[in-house]
Design a protein around this motif. Structure first.
Motif, PDB file in Angstrom:
ATOM      1  N   UNK A 252      -5.524   5.429  -7.026  1.00 41.55           N
ATOM      2  CA  UNK A 252      -4.997   4.061  -7.064  1.00 41.55           C
ATOM      3  C   UNK A 252      -5.150   3.443  -8.451  1.00 41.55           C
ATOM      4  N   UNK A 253      -6.199   3.842  -9.192  1.00 41.23           N
ATOM      5  CA  UNK A 253      -6.425   3.248 -10.504  1.00 41.23           C
ATOM      6  C   UNK A 253      -5.428   3.734 -11.554  1.00 41.23           C
ATOM      7  N   UNK A 258       0.865   3.628  -7.495  1.00 39.33           N
ATOM      8  CA  UNK A 258       0.236   4.811  -6.918  1.00 39.33           C
ATOM      9  C   UNK A 258       0.095   4.634  -5.406  1.00 39.33           C
ATOM     10  N   UNK A 259       0.070   5.750  -4.701  1.00 37.34           N
ATOM     11  CA  UNK A 259       0.119   5.703  -3.243  1.00 37.34           C
ATOM     12  C   UNK A 259      -1.095   6.416  -2.644  1.00 37.34           C
ATOM     13  N   UNK A 260      -2.122   5.675  -2.179  1.00 40.97           N
ATOM     14  CA  UNK A 260      -3.289   6.289  -1.533  1.00 40.97           C
ATOM     15  C   UNK A 260      -3.192   6.191  -0.001  1.00 40.97           C
ATOM     16  N   UNK A 261      -3.291   7.322   0.675  1.00 39.51           N
ATOM     17  CA  UNK A 261      -3.114   7.358   2.133  1.00 39.51           C
ATOM     18  C   UNK A 261      -4.250   8.157   2.771  1.00 39.51           C
ATOM     19  N   UNK A 293      -2.092  -1.250  -6.116  1.00 42.00           N
ATOM     20  CA  UNK A 293      -1.736   0.005  -5.454  1.00 42.00           C
ATOM     21  C   UNK A 293      -2.177  -0.004  -3.997  1.00 42.00           C
ATOM     22  N   UNK A 294      -3.432  -0.377  -3.776  1.00 42.29           N
ATOM     23  CA  UNK A 294      -3.992  -0.378  -2.429  1.00 42.29           C
ATOM     24  C   UNK A 294      -3.256  -1.371  -1.531  1.00 42.29           C
ATOM     25  N   UNK A 295      -2.999  -2.567  -2.057  1.00 43.94           N
ATOM     26  CA  UNK A 295      -2.385  -3.608  -1.229  1.00 43.94           C
ATOM     27  C   UNK A 295      -0.922  -3.330  -0.934  1.00 43.94           C
ATOM     28  N   UNK A 298      -1.113   1.342  -0.105  1.00 43.16           N
ATOM     29  CA  UNK A 298      -2.213   2.010   0.563  1.00 43.16           C
ATOM     30  C   UNK A 298      -2.130   1.876   2.072  1.00 43.16           C
ATOM     31  N   UNK A 299      -2.463   2.967   2.779  1.00 43.29           N
ATOM     32  CA  UNK A 299      -2.414   2.954   4.246  1.00 43.29           C
ATOM     33  C   UNK A 299      -3.540   3.816   4.800  1.00 43.29           C
TER      34      UNK A 299
END
Length: 426
Positions: A252-253, A258-261, A293-295, A298-299
């Motif tokens: 995410x940084x 960026x896509x964190x799942x 990224x997270x908001x 992110x899922x």
């Protein structure tokens, strides 16, 4: 991060970063200027966007030596060891040609040849990326590429990061240029008075670099059009929430897009990871980037089973996949689509980014369905070879001629039929 029940319509849920008309117009103008004005255009755009126009685009040996001397010796050793690991891994990918023997002395073959020259782009800006140097240069060297060129934007003082120059020095790369952006891609593709054109361009960059690579494709080869980073994690109740959260934030940084799942079979883990992500964000130096990224992308998904989770991953085809479960290797056998897979608690994604030896230049935007990470094959070409004796020709010429006429290509048929008897002197 939002917690949801996993459904069949899972996706990366992120628009492709394809650029807008204004950006494309800018890139095309830059490329046109570089093609027509060469070094002059490269320097002018470097001054405009990087704040510095070097008298000489090429980095000197003295600058290389000073960079190595300025870096902590332990970091030099770490980069050297990482380079050795990357080389060992990529050495396993080397190919050899072959010769297929037919009857009567005829044969078919394939020659494996390295691309003659490649240009490797290393991003600049607010961070230094020596790992990008290692990941792009080493597979090219293993393939046997004779001329390897690096390009990277300088800072306002006309300097490249010491770590980038040190990585280049460790690998024996001497041709390094202070130039970035679309102008660097143009110089590598078309050549200038100072820079000889290359045959292929690899390496990541911003949207202007990506668009420029797309525009010059055809005149030169490129590796891929890479988008923002992605990480997907499959985890069960055996995983530690703080570690999973840290791994999500490691990607995410990189970029606000960026896509964190996370896909997990444990509702308790999902809730704890959500809590740890928020706590860890507060102390992360790149909090603003990671939070966006997270908001936005992110899922956390709760799956009924590991089988449902792996099915979703194959649909996502993520750049990076961590499997933090019991029997992680067995779970990985169900994965068909992922750029790179990291198994177990101690194989955090940054292990692959920097040190293990696998390549971190990987397909994004679900292109792992059909694409691979950067490897030795990206720096070779394959040439087919045919040798028919007269006997093999005579046995097959009628068949070849018939097939040619089937396609309406009389010239092809006549070319085959023109052979086979002693013509004497003509």
């Amino acid at each position: 991060m939002k917690i949801e029940v996993l459904t069949d319509d899972i996706s990366l849920k992120r628009p492709l970063e394809s650029g807008n008309e204004e950006q494309l117009k800018t890139v095309r103008q830059v490329l046109k200027d570089v093609r027509e004005k060469g070094d002059e255009a490269v320097k002018a755009y470097s001054l405009k966007w990087d704040g510095f126009a070097p008298d000489s685009l090429r980095v000197t040996q003295q600058e290389m030596d000073e960079a190595v001397a300025s870096l902590d010796p332990q970091l030099v050793q770490d980069l050297t060891e990482a380079a050795a690991n990357i080389r060992l891994y990529h050495e396993q990918q080397k190919r050899e040609g072959y010769k297929l023997k037919l009857a009567d002395g005829s044969w078919l073959g394939q020659r494996i040849l390295p691309i003659a020259s490649v240009g490797l782009y290393v991003p600049g800006g607010s961070a230094a990326y020596p790992s990008s140097v290692l990941m792009n240069v080493i597979p090219a060297q293993v393939a046997g590429v004779k001329r390897i060129v690096l390009a990277s934007p300088s800072d306002k003082n006309g300097q490249l990061p010491a770590a980038v120059l040190t990585a280049a020095s460790i690998l024996g790369i001497e041709e390094v240029y202070k130039m970035g952006g679309a102008q660097a891609i143009g110089a590598l593709a078309y050549g200038t008075k100072t820079i000889q054109a290359v045959d292929k361009i690899t390496g990541p960059g911003n949207i202007f670099v990506a668009l420029a690579k797309r525009e010059v494709f055809g005149e030169v080869a490129i590796d891929m059009i890479a988008g923002p980073s992605e990480i997907a994690i499959i985890a069960d109740e055996s995983a530690y929430a703080d570690e999973v959260a840290a791994d999500l934030l490691s990607q995410a940084e990189h970029d606000p897009m960026a896509c964190p799942i996370l896909i997990t079979t444990s509702e308790r883990l999902a809730e704890n990871v959500q809590m740890h992500v928020e706590e860890q964000l507060k102390s992360l130096p790149r909090e603003a980037i990671a939070r966006r990224s997270v908001e936005n992308f992110g899922h956390i998904y709760i799956a009924e089973s590991i089988q449902q989770a792996t099915k979703a991953i194959n649909q996502l085809a993520p750049e990076h996949l961590e499997i933090v479960t019991e029997n992680a290797e067995k779970v990985s056998e169900q994965i068909d689509n992922a750029g790179a897979i990291f198994l177990g608690r101690y194989s955090s994604e940054p292990v692959g980014d920097y040190f293990a030896g696998t390549n971190h230049v990987l397909p994004t935007n679900s292109t792992a369905r059909f694409a691979s990470g950067l490897n030795v094959d990206d720096f070779i070409k394959k040439t087919n070879v045919v040798y028919y004796t007269e006997k093999t020709w005579s046995d097959n010429a009628p068949k070849i001629a018939r097939l040619a006429r089937l396609e309406g290509l009389e010239g092809h048929a006549r070319a085959v039929e023109s052979r086979g008897w002693d013509k004497g002197e003509e």
